[in-house]
Design an enzyme around this catalytic site. Structure first.
Site, PDB file in Angstrom:
ATOM      1  N   ASP A  10       0.772  -0.924   0.004  1.00 41.67           N
ATOM      2  CA  ASP A  10       0.024   0.093   0.020  1.00 41.67           C
ATOM      3  C   ASP A  10       0.910   1.304   0.060  1.00 41.67           C
ATOM      4  O   ASP A  10       0.973   2.001   0.975  1.00 41.67           O
ATOM      5  CB  ASP A  10      -1.021  -0.016   1.253  1.00 41.67           C
ATOM      6  N   LYS A  34       0.541  -7.781  -2.647  1.00 41.04           N
ATOM      7  CA  LYS A  34      -0.744  -7.363  -3.380  1.00 41.04           C
ATOM      8  C   LYS A  34      -0.577  -6.155  -3.735  1.00 41.04           C
ATOM      9  O   LYS A  34      -0.105  -5.053  -3.097  1.00 41.04           O
ATOM     10  CB  LYS A  34      -1.595  -7.626  -2.034  1.00 41.04           C
ATOM     11  N   ASP A  61      -5.608  -6.256  -6.266  1.00 41.60           N
ATOM     12  CA  ASP A  61      -6.841  -6.505  -5.559  1.00 41.60           C
ATOM     13  C   ASP A  61      -7.714  -5.075  -6.120  1.00 41.60           C
ATOM     14  O   ASP A  61      -7.517  -4.114  -5.321  1.00 41.60           O
ATOM     15  CB  ASP A  61      -6.223  -6.318  -3.989  1.00 41.60           C
ATOM     16  N   LEU A  62      -8.460  -5.193  -6.992  1.00 39.11           N
ATOM     17  CA  LEU A  62      -8.984  -4.169  -7.566  1.00 39.11           C
ATOM     18  C   LEU A  62     -10.644  -4.128  -7.318  1.00 39.11           C
ATOM     19  O   LEU A  62     -11.235  -3.249  -7.568  1.00 39.11           O
ATOM     20  CB  LEU A  62      -8.905  -3.920  -9.080  1.00 39.11           C
ATOM     21  N   LYS A  63     -10.976  -5.301  -6.603  1.00 39.06           N
ATOM     22  CA  LYS A  63     -12.348  -5.482  -6.101  1.00 39.06           C
ATOM     23  C   LYS A  63     -13.689  -5.021  -7.386  1.00 39.06           C
ATOM     24  O   LYS A  63     -14.277  -3.925  -7.227  1.00 39.06           O
ATOM     25  CB  LYS A  63     -12.725  -4.642  -4.930  1.00 39.06           C
ATOM     26  N   LEU A  64     -13.516  -5.629  -8.507  1.00 38.77           N
ATOM     27  CA  LEU A  64     -14.506  -5.098  -9.580  1.00 38.77           C
ATOM     28  C   LEU A  64     -15.855  -5.467  -9.170  1.00 38.77           C
ATOM     29  O   LEU A  64     -16.366  -6.302  -8.359  1.00 38.77           O
ATOM     30  CB  LEU A  64     -13.968  -5.918 -10.974  1.00 38.77           C
ATOM     31  N   ASP A  66     -19.202  -4.202 -11.399  1.00 37.30           N
ATOM     32  CA  ASP A  66     -20.183  -3.569 -12.409  1.00 37.30           C
ATOM     33  C   ASP A  66     -21.023  -4.428 -13.164  1.00 37.30           C
ATOM     34  O   ASP A  66     -21.268  -5.607 -12.568  1.00 37.30           O
ATOM     35  CB  ASP A  66     -19.031  -3.120 -13.521  1.00 37.30           C
ATOM     36  N   THR A  70     -19.244  -5.547 -18.660  1.00 42.39           N
ATOM     37  CA  THR A  70     -18.266  -4.530 -18.324  1.00 42.39           C
ATOM     38  C   THR A  70     -17.243  -5.497 -17.576  1.00 42.39           C
ATOM     39  O   THR A  70     -16.065  -5.412 -17.800  1.00 42.39           O
ATOM     40  CB  THR A  70     -18.704  -3.378 -17.562  1.00 42.39           C
ATOM     41  N   THR A 121     -14.962  -5.382   5.683  1.00 48.16           N
ATOM     42  CA  THR A 121     -14.905  -5.525   7.068  1.00 48.16           C
ATOM     43  C   THR A 121     -15.237  -3.824   7.609  1.00 48.16           C
ATOM     44  O   THR A 121     -15.437  -3.950   8.908  1.00 48.16           O
ATOM     45  CB  THR A 121     -13.344  -5.769   7.638  1.00 48.16           C
ATOM     46  N   ARG A 213       0.806  -3.281   6.830  1.00 47.82           N
ATOM     47  CA  ARG A 213       2.054  -2.277   7.939  1.00 47.82           C
ATOM     48  C   ARG A 213       2.788  -3.331   8.966  1.00 47.82           C
ATOM     49  O   ARG A 213       3.681  -2.806   9.156  1.00 47.82           O
ATOM     50  CB  ARG A 213       1.079  -1.596   8.696  1.00 47.82           C
TER      51      ARG A 213
HETATM   52  O1  C5P Z   1      -1.707  -2.871   6.699  1.00 45.68           O
HETATM   53  P1  C5P Z   1      -2.717  -4.096   6.980  1.00 45.68           P
HETATM   54  O2  C5P Z   1      -1.853  -5.391   7.067  1.00 45.68           O
HETATM   55  O3  C5P Z   1      -3.755  -3.660   7.758  1.00 45.68           O
HETATM   56  O4  C5P Z   1      -3.272  -4.260   5.351  1.00 45.68           O
HETATM   57  C1  C5P Z   1      -4.000  -5.271   5.119  1.00 45.68           C
HETATM   58  C2  C5P Z   1      -4.306  -5.074   3.523  1.00 45.68           C
HETATM   59  O5  C5P Z   1      -5.558  -5.890   3.357  1.00 45.68           O
HETATM   60  C3  C5P Z   1      -4.581  -3.676   3.121  1.00 45.68           C
HETATM   61  O6  C5P Z   1      -4.260  -3.552   1.631  1.00 45.68           O
HETATM   62  C4  C5P Z   1      -6.221  -3.584   3.021  1.00 45.68           C
HETATM   63  O7  C5P Z   1      -6.866  -2.693   2.224  1.00 45.68           O
HETATM   64  C5  C5P Z   1      -6.713  -5.012   2.833  1.00 45.68           C
HETATM   65  N1  C5P Z   1      -8.039  -5.621   3.106  1.00 45.68           N
HETATM   66  C6  C5P Z   1      -8.537  -5.492   4.360  1.00 45.68           C
HETATM   67  N2  C5P Z   1      -9.609  -5.900   4.765  1.00 45.68           N
HETATM   68  C7  C5P Z   1     -10.521  -6.479   3.855  1.00 45.68           C
HETATM   69  C8  C5P Z   1      -9.922  -6.321   2.699  1.00 45.68           C
HETATM   70  C9  C5P Z   1      -8.840  -5.917   2.219  1.00 45.68           C
HETATM   71  O8  C5P Z   1      -7.655  -5.173   5.336  1.00 45.68           O
HETATM   72  N3  C5P Z   1     -11.816  -6.980   4.270  1.00 45.68           N
END
Ligand code: C5P
Length: 250
Positions: A10, A34, A61-64, A66, A70, A121, A213
């Site tokens: 990220d 990712k 991880d683009l979560k389409l 539509d 499309t 979440t 992180r």
């Molecule tokens: O930094 P961290 O470990 O919290 O990153 C978790 C990654 O997983 C982030 O890229 C976040 O957008 C992704 N994610 C998430 N919960 C979801 C779907 C994706 O934390 N339900």
């Protein structure tokens, strides 16, 4: 299929991304990574090709979400990127998920893994009822969406490690659970509320864990990654450089 740790990259742009990846230049096995919307929209498809050329397996991880036509066409574009995994929102309906799968499948029949997001979440029971007018318990909604994803032929879902057991019990051991919300014991949870350690995620049956992180902001990212790999897969990553080339003093 083996378990793996996926590092969530990220970062806002390529400079920050490659500064981070230099830590891993000495690793013989390039980590699974990712790429999310932030980096993809900033840098475009080229960044995916570059990571693949470096040898990283890539979860895009683009979560389409539509209309089916499309999404089918968008997936056709994504399959040219040689990615290893990508995803859609299950709320786009079974028809949309089937179209996604069709678009993603290459002429030779091979395709990247396709997984579904059930309820984000960030969506609480209260928000789901108020904004989406869905009045069922959120656990049931998550399981229902996961079931529809399985019926559409998808490979698995994104879920909390705490939900992995229930998903496997209901939908089978081979239906993949890809789990964010993983933290080392005693580490900062940040904005994740339902967290589990890599070891606990393994016990709960997660197939992949996604860690951002705790690795990207660690003082020593390679050690953090190796620790996650060891605790989650039981396999210790090969020792290599933990210091980026340009920081070496020799
Ligand atoms: O930094 P961290 O470990 O919290 O990153 C978790 C990654 O997983 C982030 O890229 C976040 O957008 C992704 N994610 C998430 N919960 C979801 C779907 C994706 O934390 N339900």
């Amino acid at each position: 299929m083996g378990r793996d740790v996926i590092i969530a990259l990220d970062f806002p742009g390529r400079e920050e991304l490659f500064r981070f990846l230099r830590y891993f230049s000495g690793e013989s096995r390039k980590p699974y990574v990712k790429i999310g919307m932030e980096l993809f929209y900033a840098e475009g498809p080229r960044i995916v090709r570059e990571l693949k050329e470096l040898g990283h397996p890539v979860f895009l991880d683009l979560k389409l979400h539509d209309i089916p036509n499309t999404v089918r066409s968008a997936m056709r574009s994504l399959r040219e990127l040689d990615i290893d995994m990508t995803n859609v929102h299950a709320s786009g309906t079974k028809e949309m998920m089937e179209a996604a799968l069709e678009g993603l499948t290459r002429p030779d029949g091979r395709r990247p893994l396709l997984i579904a997001v059930t309820q984000l979440t960030s969506t609480s029971q209260e928000r789901m009822e108020r904004d989406l007018l869905i009045r069922e318990p959120i656990d049931e909604v998550v399981l229902h969406y996961a079931r529809r994803a399985r019926e559409a032929g998808l490979d698995g879902v994104v879920c909390s490690p705490l939900e992995a057991g229930r998903i496997h019990d209901s939908l089978g051991r081979d239906f993949l659970s890809v789990c964010p919300g993983v933290r080392f014991p005693g580490g900062e949870a940040g904005d994740q509320s339902r967290v589990a350690s890599p070891e606990r995620a393994k016990e709960l049956g997660a197939d992949y864990i996604v860690m951002g992180r705790p690795i990207t902001r660690a003082e020593d990212p390679v050690s953090a990654y190796r620790r996650a790999m060891e605790e989650f897969t039981g396999v210790s990553a090969a020792p290599g450089s933990t210091v980026p080339d340009e920081k070496r003093e020799d």
